[in-house]
Write an enzyme that holds these catalytic residues in place. Structure first.
Site, mmCIF file in Angstrom:
data_model
loop_
_atom_site.group_PDB
_atom_site.id
_atom_site.type_symbol
_atom_site.label_atom_id
_atom_site.label_comp_id
_atom_site.label_asym_id
_atom_site.label_seq_id
_atom_site.Cartn_x
_atom_site.Cartn_y
_atom_site.Cartn_z
ATOM 1 N N ARG A 68 0.847 -1.191 0.000
ATOM 2 C CA ARG A 68 0.000 0.000 0.000
ATOM 3 C C ARG A 68 0.884 1.242 0.000
ATOM 4 O O ARG A 68 1.737 1.391 0.870
ATOM 5 C CB ARG A 68 -0.896 -0.029 1.251
ATOM 6 N N ASP A 94 1.216 -12.788 12.961
ATOM 7 C CA ASP A 94 1.656 -12.520 11.584
ATOM 8 C C ASP A 94 1.931 -13.854 10.886
ATOM 9 O O ASP A 94 2.873 -14.573 11.221
ATOM 10 C CB ASP A 94 2.924 -11.657 11.596
ATOM 11 N N ASP A 121 5.468 -14.229 9.266
ATOM 12 C CA ASP A 121 6.533 -14.437 10.261
ATOM 13 C C ASP A 121 6.481 -15.846 10.832
ATOM 14 O O ASP A 121 7.519 -16.487 11.031
ATOM 15 C CB ASP A 121 6.408 -13.419 11.394
ATOM 16 N N THR A 132 -0.658 7.691 -1.044
ATOM 17 C CA THR A 132 -1.983 7.629 -1.696
ATOM 18 C C THR A 132 -2.879 6.568 -1.055
ATOM 19 O O THR A 132 -4.091 6.577 -1.282
ATOM 20 C CB THR A 132 -1.831 7.277 -3.184
HETATM 21 N N1 URA Z 1 -1.816 -10.460 8.337
HETATM 22 C C1 URA Z 1 -1.376 -11.370 9.236
HETATM 23 O O1 URA Z 1 -0.403 -12.059 8.995
HETATM 24 N N2 URA Z 1 -2.030 -11.494 10.404
HETATM 25 C C2 URA Z 1 -3.125 -10.765 10.706
HETATM 26 O O2 URA Z 1 -3.696 -10.945 11.783
HETATM 27 C C3 URA Z 1 -3.571 -9.817 9.757
HETATM 28 C C4 URA Z 1 -2.896 -9.681 8.587
#
Ligand code: URA
Length: 209
Positions: free
Chosen positions: A104, A200, A203, A108
């Site tokens: 993103r 995440d 990760d 913008t």
């Molecule tokens: N992306 C992720 O990896 N985890 C989330 O909770 C939201 C977006």
């Protein structure tokens, strides 16, 4: 309006719960993500149209059902979508794989495609966009838009966990895209994480932080 299907299967629920656990390590996380992806893929391909094909068995000839359009494209959104791709390829080994990377623009706020490599005949394919987390829906909606600009009109979206905000946005921008989710969670927090979620996904899949 396209379908929004949340998986109800006990195996998916069980595996997702272990995936969510913050103590689940990278090896088990990867394996579970693939196992769940395979089960969701089984559901997401349930409606693929079939046609009759003449086939000779060693005993006799006959007409048997085969996929009407065996041309399938998997489009993992970089990078976490890669963690679901192998399992889907195990079910559909002749599928082609396209990769899409989107960020993103901080000024913008528009989605910008920074990487895109798609199979050449993607417009004629059954396309499955893959991303473990359907959070704001911005990236998912932008990816489907990019695919539609390239002529795709048969696009489904698969994720492990969806937030209501993401489902609403994807449905609003692409009402013809079916969505298949392992679970529908509660909401997005101020950092854009799905609650309760799993953290995440990239990760946890790749062991980064
Ligand atoms: N992306 C992720 O990896 N985890 C989330 O909770 C939201 C977006």
């Amino acid at each position: 309006m396209g379908k929004f299907v949340v998986m109800e299967h006990p195996l998916i629920k069980h595996k997702l719960s272990i995936l969510r656990d913050k103590n689940t390590g990278v090896k088990e996380f990867r394996e579970l993500a693939e196992e769940i992806a395979m089960l969701i893929c089984y559901e997401a391909t349930r409606d693929l149209p079939l046609t009759k094909t003449k086939i000779e068995t060693p005993v006799t000839g006959g007409e048997f059902e085969t996929l009407e359009n065996p041309k399938i494209a998997l489009v993992p959104i970089l990078r976490a979508g890669i963690g679901m791709t192998g399992a889907m390829l195990a079910l559909m080994p002749t599928a082609k794989v396209g990769h899409v990377g989107i960020y993103r623009d901080p000024e913008t706020l528009e989605p910008v495609e920074y990487y895109c490599k798609l199979p050449s005949e993607i417009a004629e394919m059954e396309v499955f966009v893959i991303d473990p987390m359907l959070a704001t829906g911005g990236t998912a909606a932008a990816t489907v838009s990019f695919l539609k600009k390239r002529g795709c009109n048969n696009v489904k979206f698969l994720c492990l966990i969806a937030a209501p905000e993401g489902v609403a946005r994807l449905q609003k921008e692409h009402p013809d895209t079916d969505i298949f989710a392992g679970a529908l969670d509660l909401y997005l927090n101020d950092h854009g994480y799905i609650v309760p979620g799993l953290g995440d996904a990239g990760d946890r899949l790749f062991g980064t932080k």
